[in-house]
Design a protein around this motif. Sequence first.
Motif, PDB file in Angstrom:
ATOM      1  N   GLN A   1       0.827  -1.204   0.000  1.00  0.00           N
ATOM      2  CA  GLN A   1       0.000   0.000   0.000  1.00  0.00           C
ATOM      3  C   GLN A   1       0.866   1.260   0.000  1.00  0.00           C
ATOM      4  OE1 GLN A   1      -2.456   0.671   3.524  1.00  0.00           O
ATOM      5  NE2 GLN A   1      -4.230   0.974   2.208  1.00  0.00           N
ATOM      6  N   LEU A   2       1.900   1.254   0.804  1.00  0.00           N
ATOM      7  CA  LEU A   2       2.813   2.391   0.848  1.00  0.00           C
ATOM      8  C   LEU A   2       3.522   2.571  -0.490  1.00  0.00           C
ATOM      9  CD1 LEU A   2       4.403   1.909   4.390  1.00  0.00           C
ATOM     10  CD2 LEU A   2       2.826   3.720   3.687  1.00  0.00           C
ATOM     11  N   ALA A   3       3.861   1.452  -1.122  1.00  0.00           N
ATOM     12  CA  ALA A   3       4.563   1.503  -2.408  1.00  0.00           C
ATOM     13  C   ALA A   3       3.699   2.130  -3.489  1.00  0.00           C
ATOM     14  CB  ALA A   3       4.997   0.102  -2.823  1.00  0.00           C
ATOM     15  N   VAL A   4       2.427   1.730  -3.556  1.00  0.00           N
ATOM     16  CA  VAL A   4       1.561   2.270  -4.614  1.00  0.00           C
ATOM     17  C   VAL A   4       1.125   3.703  -4.303  1.00  0.00           C
ATOM     18  CG1 VAL A   4       0.715   0.019  -5.344  1.00  0.00           C
ATOM     19  CG2 VAL A   4      -0.528   1.268  -3.580  1.00  0.00           C
ATOM     20  N   MET A   5       1.165   4.096  -3.052  1.00  0.00           N
ATOM     21  CA  MET A   5       0.855   5.493  -2.723  1.00  0.00           C
ATOM     22  C   MET A   5       1.904   6.432  -3.288  1.00  0.00           C
ATOM     23  SD  MET A   5      -0.584   5.241   1.191  1.00  0.00           S
ATOM     24  CE  MET A   5      -0.519   7.011   1.457  1.00  0.00           C
ATOM     25  N   SER A   6       3.142   5.959  -3.335  1.00  0.00           N
ATOM     26  CA  SER A   6       4.214   6.780  -3.885  1.00  0.00           C
ATOM     27  C   SER A   6       4.255   6.688  -5.408  1.00  0.00           C
ATOM     28  CB  SER A   6       5.569   6.354  -3.306  1.00  0.00           C
ATOM     29  OG  SER A   6       5.833   5.008  -3.609  1.00  0.00           O
ATOM     30  N   ASP A   7       3.754   5.571  -5.949  1.00  0.00           N
ATOM     31  CA  ASP A   7       3.707   5.406  -7.400  1.00  0.00           C
ATOM     32  C   ASP A   7       2.504   4.541  -7.764  1.00  0.00           C
ATOM     33  OD1 ASP A   7       4.081   5.140 -10.086  1.00  0.00           O
ATOM     34  OD2 ASP A   7       5.980   4.052  -9.972  1.00  0.00           O
ATOM     35  N   PRO A   8       1.335   5.151  -8.009  1.00  0.00           N
ATOM     36  CA  PRO A   8       0.100   4.409  -8.276  1.00  0.00           C
ATOM     37  C   PRO A   8       0.143   3.532  -9.523  1.00  0.00           C
ATOM     38  CG  PRO A   8      -0.362   6.705  -7.767  1.00  0.00           C
ATOM     39  CD  PRO A   8       1.114   6.589  -7.960  1.00  0.00           C
ATOM     40  N   THR A   9       1.108   3.768 -10.400  1.00  0.00           N
ATOM     41  CA  THR A   9       1.185   2.967 -11.626  1.00  0.00           C
ATOM     42  C   THR A   9       1.892   1.636 -11.391  1.00  0.00           C
ATOM     43  OG1 THR A   9       3.279   4.000 -12.313  1.00  0.00           O
ATOM     44  CG2 THR A   9       1.230   5.041 -13.049  1.00  0.00           C
ATOM     45  N   THR A  10       2.517   1.475 -10.229  1.00  0.00           N
ATOM     46  CA  THR A  10       3.224   0.232  -9.914  1.00  0.00           C
ATOM     47  C   THR A  10       2.326  -0.650  -9.063  1.00  0.00           C
ATOM     48  OG1 THR A  10       5.329   1.413  -9.932  1.00  0.00           O
ATOM     49  CG2 THR A  10       5.297  -0.771  -8.907  1.00  0.00           C
ATOM     50  N   LEU A  11       1.804  -1.710  -9.682  1.00  0.00           N
ATOM     51  CA  LEU A  11       0.849  -2.576  -8.987  1.00  0.00           C
ATOM     52  C   LEU A  11       1.420  -3.950  -8.665  1.00  0.00           C
ATOM     53  CD1 LEU A  11      -2.293  -1.730 -11.147  1.00  0.00           C
ATOM     54  CD2 LEU A  11      -1.594  -0.688  -9.003  1.00  0.00           C
ATOM     55  N   THR A  12       2.688  -4.168  -9.026  1.00  0.00           N
ATOM     56  CA  THR A  12       3.284  -5.495  -8.848  1.00  0.00           C
ATOM     57  C   THR A  12       3.336  -5.918  -7.383  1.00  0.00           C
ATOM     58  OG1 THR A  12       5.475  -4.444  -8.882  1.00  0.00           O
ATOM     59  CG2 THR A  12       4.670  -5.399 -10.945  1.00  0.00           C
ATOM     60  N   GLN A  13       3.536  -4.955  -6.488  1.00  0.00           N
ATOM     61  CA  GLN A  13       3.611  -5.307  -5.064  1.00  0.00           C
ATOM     62  C   GLN A  13       2.270  -5.791  -4.553  1.00  0.00           C
ATOM     63  OE1 GLN A  13       6.058  -4.054  -2.217  1.00  0.00           O
ATOM     64  NE2 GLN A  13       7.315  -2.629  -3.371  1.00  0.00           N
ATOM     65  N   LEU A  14       1.185  -5.233  -5.084  1.00  0.00           N
ATOM     66  CA  LEU A  14      -0.141  -5.701  -4.693  1.00  0.00           C
ATOM     67  C   LEU A  14      -0.367  -7.124  -5.189  1.00  0.00           C
ATOM     68  CD1 LEU A  14      -2.247  -2.497  -5.423  1.00  0.00           C
ATOM     69  CD2 LEU A  14      -1.687  -3.429  -3.180  1.00  0.00           C
ATOM     70  N   ASP A  15       0.081  -7.408  -6.404  1.00  0.00           N
ATOM     71  CA  ASP A  15      -0.031  -8.767  -6.935  1.00  0.00           C
ATOM     72  C   ASP A  15       0.795  -9.746  -6.120  1.00  0.00           C
ATOM     73  OD1 ASP A  15      -1.773  -8.195  -9.031  1.00  0.00           O
ATOM     74  OD2 ASP A  15      -0.144  -7.564 -10.345  1.00  0.00           O
ATOM     75  N   SER A  16       1.924  -9.305  -5.630  1.00  0.00           N
ATOM     76  CA  SER A  16       2.806 -10.196  -4.879  1.00  0.00           C
ATOM     77  C   SER A  16       2.160 -10.645  -3.562  1.00  0.00           C
ATOM     78  CB  SER A  16       4.158  -9.534  -4.603  1.00  0.00           C
ATOM     79  OG  SER A  16       4.026  -8.479  -3.662  1.00  0.00           O
ATOM     80  N   VAL A  17       1.307  -9.803  -2.992  1.00  0.00           N
ATOM     81  CA  VAL A  17       0.605 -10.182  -1.757  1.00  0.00           C
ATOM     82  C   VAL A  17      -0.309 -11.378  -2.032  1.00  0.00           C
ATOM     83  CG1 VAL A  17      -0.967  -9.447   0.071  1.00  0.00           C
ATOM     84  CG2 VAL A  17       0.662  -7.816  -0.893  1.00  0.00           C
ATOM     85  N   ALA A  18      -1.006 -11.329  -3.177  1.00  0.00           N
ATOM     86  CA  ALA A  18      -1.903 -12.422  -3.549  1.00  0.00           C
ATOM     87  C   ALA A  18      -1.123 -13.696  -3.852  1.00  0.00           C
ATOM     88  CB  ALA A  18      -2.738 -12.016  -4.756  1.00  0.00           C
ATOM     89  N   VAL A  19       0.053 -13.544  -4.442  1.00  0.00           N
ATOM     90  CA  VAL A  19       0.883 -14.709  -4.780  1.00  0.00           C
ATOM     91  C   VAL A  19       1.458 -15.346  -3.518  1.00  0.00           C
ATOM     92  CG1 VAL A  19       3.001 -15.464  -5.938  1.00  0.00           C
ATOM     93  CG2 VAL A  19       1.445 -13.863  -7.082  1.00  0.00           C
TER      94      VAL A  19
END
Length: 218
Positions: free
Chosen positions: A70-88
């Motif tokens: 969440q912190l990562a995408v707040m700084s760069d909303p176009t980067t969604l890979t970290q959100l996908d990694s949570v699901a993986v």
Amino acid sequence: MTNKQVAAQQPEKDVLLSFLSSTVTYVKAHKKSVITIVVILVLAAVLGYAYDAHVKSVQERSWAAYYKAQLAVMSDPTTLTQLDSVAVQFPNTNAAQYAQLLKGDLLYAQENYAQAADAYEPLLNAKNETLRTVATLSFAATKQATQDYDRSIREMTKFIEKNSKSFALPQAYFTLAMSQELAGKKQEAIETYKQILADYTKTYFGAVAKDRLAVLNK
């Protein structure tokens, strides 16, 4: 103690002694089996405790990963890979599902409606009621935005039928009415707007429904 009282208690003692004697005899005759059962019960208890500890650990680590993403995408909303990694890393956890919900919201905000729908759709059957509700409404909105009005209407109709006391009913009815209107189903849209106006008169949705009815009834 009278002779009658002693006589009354004797059968109870005989039954207890008989039971204990039978138990001791059974244990002696089936010593290996009894020991095996005890070992199995102890092992089951240990495994149950270990499983509970594991589940708690996974939950804690999954939420930590979610907040980091969440912190990562707040700084760069176009980067969604970290959100996908949570699901993986933590499939089927609440944290993983909320990560996908956030991904859908970010994609929707970026007007990537088809991709947002793909993020929301797996959450339509989530066990968490609040998450499922938000995902369903958002999914219907994405379908409306991609001009798949029939799917939007189906989802909202089904939601309303199954969730007659949901906090999200006003928005569900409004999304339904808008999709009906956009699909050219004027009379159906009018009826839905009327219901919104009747049931949610003093809300934002009631005010907009009144405006839409004024336009459609011209």
